[in-house]
Design a protein around this motif. Structure first.
Motif, PDB file in Angstrom:
ATOM      1  N   ALA B 175       0.837  -1.206   0.000  1.00 17.90           N
ATOM      2  CA  ALA B 175       0.000   0.000   0.000  1.00 17.90           C
ATOM      3  C   ALA B 175       0.869   1.251   0.000  1.00 17.90           C
ATOM      4  O   ALA B 175       0.572   2.220  -0.715  1.00 17.90           O
ATOM      5  N   VAL B 176       1.965   1.206   0.792  1.00 20.43           N
ATOM      6  CA  VAL B 176       2.879   2.368   0.830  1.00 20.43           C
ATOM      7  C   VAL B 176       3.519   2.577  -0.548  1.00 20.43           C
ATOM      8  O   VAL B 176       3.597   3.704  -1.055  1.00 20.43           O
ATOM      9  N   MET B 177       3.943   1.450  -1.173  1.00 16.71           N
ATOM     10  CA  MET B 177       4.558   1.540  -2.518  1.00 16.71           C
ATOM     11  C   MET B 177       3.578   2.130  -3.523  1.00 16.71           C
ATOM     12  O   MET B 177       3.920   3.004  -4.320  1.00 16.71           O
ATOM     13  N   LEU B 178       2.335   1.637  -3.443  1.00 11.40           N
ATOM     14  CA  LEU B 178       1.284   2.098  -4.356  1.00 11.40           C
ATOM     15  C   LEU B 178       1.020   3.594  -4.160  1.00 11.40           C
ATOM     16  O   LEU B 178       0.908   4.349  -5.137  1.00 11.40           O
ATOM     17  N   LEU B 179       0.963   3.987  -2.901  1.00  8.84           N
ATOM     18  CA  LEU B 179       0.718   5.412  -2.603  1.00  8.84           C
ATOM     19  C   LEU B 179       1.871   6.275  -3.091  1.00  8.84           C
ATOM     20  O   LEU B 179       1.659   7.349  -3.653  1.00  8.84           O
ATOM     21  N   MET B 180       3.093   5.792  -2.860  1.00  5.50           N
ATOM     22  CA  MET B 180       4.278   6.570  -3.282  1.00  5.50           C
ATOM     23  C   MET B 180       4.317   6.746  -4.802  1.00  5.50           C
ATOM     24  O   MET B 180       4.402   7.853  -5.311  1.00  5.50           O
ATOM     25  N   TYR B 181       4.250   5.611  -5.538  1.00  4.58           N
ATOM     26  CA  TYR B 181       4.319   5.693  -7.007  1.00  4.58           C
ATOM     27  C   TYR B 181       3.097   6.399  -7.587  1.00  4.58           C
ATOM     28  O   TYR B 181       3.202   7.204  -8.506  1.00  4.58           O
ATOM     29  N   GLY B 182       1.921   6.066  -7.014  1.00  3.78           N
ATOM     30  CA  GLY B 182       0.680   6.695  -7.482  1.00  3.78           C
ATOM     31  C   GLY B 182       0.700   8.194  -7.264  1.00  3.78           C
ATOM     32  O   GLY B 182       0.355   8.967  -8.155  1.00  3.78           O
ATOM     33  N   GLY B 183       1.132   8.580  -6.068  1.00  5.88           N
ATOM     34  CA  GLY B 183       1.229  10.005  -5.720  1.00  5.88           C
ATOM     35  C   GLY B 183       2.195  10.728  -6.635  1.00  5.88           C
ATOM     36  O   GLY B 183       1.934  11.840  -7.106  1.00  5.88           O
ATOM     37  N   LEU B 184       3.321  10.053  -6.897  1.00  2.61           N
ATOM     38  CA  LEU B 184       4.338  10.629  -7.798  1.00  2.61           C
ATOM     39  C   LEU B 184       3.752  10.817  -9.205  1.00  2.61           C
ATOM     40  O   LEU B 184       3.966  11.860  -9.840  1.00  2.61           O
TER      41      LEU B 184
END
Lengths: 27, 187
Positions: B175-184
């Motif tokens: 979820a953290v990875m998804l949020l980081m890449y998604g946010g980016l």
């Protein structure tokens, strides 16, 4: 590979060969 | 690519059999039979007969058949008396310039590619996250099993609790990875 040889076209109108030759030789 | 082809024309349709025997002997590259009906613009385009030896590569078959197809098409157009450029212009479908109009009346250009690209990119991102975390989960479980850490952990918690905790933990990591890449990506 190179495309080398003879192509025979049976065509009573004799109009296809010059056209096909030009198309095949156009890069 | 070297193309050195000699073309020979036969007037009589009876020559088809001799063309086939020449192909069987391997003395010619290919043979084709064109009938008068094929070149008649008033009639439907019919399949032209192409004869090739079994050894001819698919690339060469494509080249020869494309040249013959194009030649037949050109001849049919020439016989119809229509200018080829005009025919292309007539058959050209106009591209719609789509504008989306919102209920407030504002206009925006339709970008179909972007509408497909964004969900596609997110789907790919989700796929990366799932595969990365599943791989981590498997590797660390095997590692803990091999260096006896698992035995120590199992003294304090049940196997169900341990695996549930691992899955939950890696889900959070994903979820953290998804949020980081998604946010980016959104930024």
């Amino acid at each position: 590979p190179p495309l080398v040889g003879t192509i025979v076209v049976v065509d009573p109108s004799d109009t296809i060969v010059p056209r096909a030759k030009a198309i095949l030789e156009t890069p | 690519q070297v193309i050195s082809v000699e073309w020979r024309s036969e007037k009589s349709l009876d020559a088809v059999e001799s063309v086939k025997s020449e192909l069987a002997k391997g003395s010619i590259l290919a043979g084709a039979a064109i009938t008068g009906d094929m070149l008649d613009p008033a009639k439907d385009a019919t399949a032209l007969a192409l004869f090739i030896p079994s050894s001819l590569s698919p690339k060469h078959v494509r080249q020869v058949s494309r040249a013959l197809q194009q030649a037949v098409e050109d001849e049919r157009i020439a016989r119809s008396g229509i200018d080829r450029a005009m025919l292309t212009r007539l058959a050209d479908q106009p591209e719609p310039l789509t504008t989306r109009i919102s209920p407030a009346g504002s206009e925006a250009k339709e970008r179909t590619e972007l509408r497909l690209l964004v969900p596609g990119a997110f789907m790919f991102l989700l796929w990366i996250c799932v595969f990365t975390s599943a791989n981590y989960l498997l590797t660390t479980t095997i590692e803990e099993k091999s260096n006896k850490v698992m035995e120590v952990l199992l003294a304090a918690a049940s196997p169900m609790q341990l695996l549930a905790g691992k899955i939950l933990g890696y889900s959070m990591v994903s979820a953290v990875m998804l949020l980081m890449y998604g946010g980016l990506g959104i930024a």
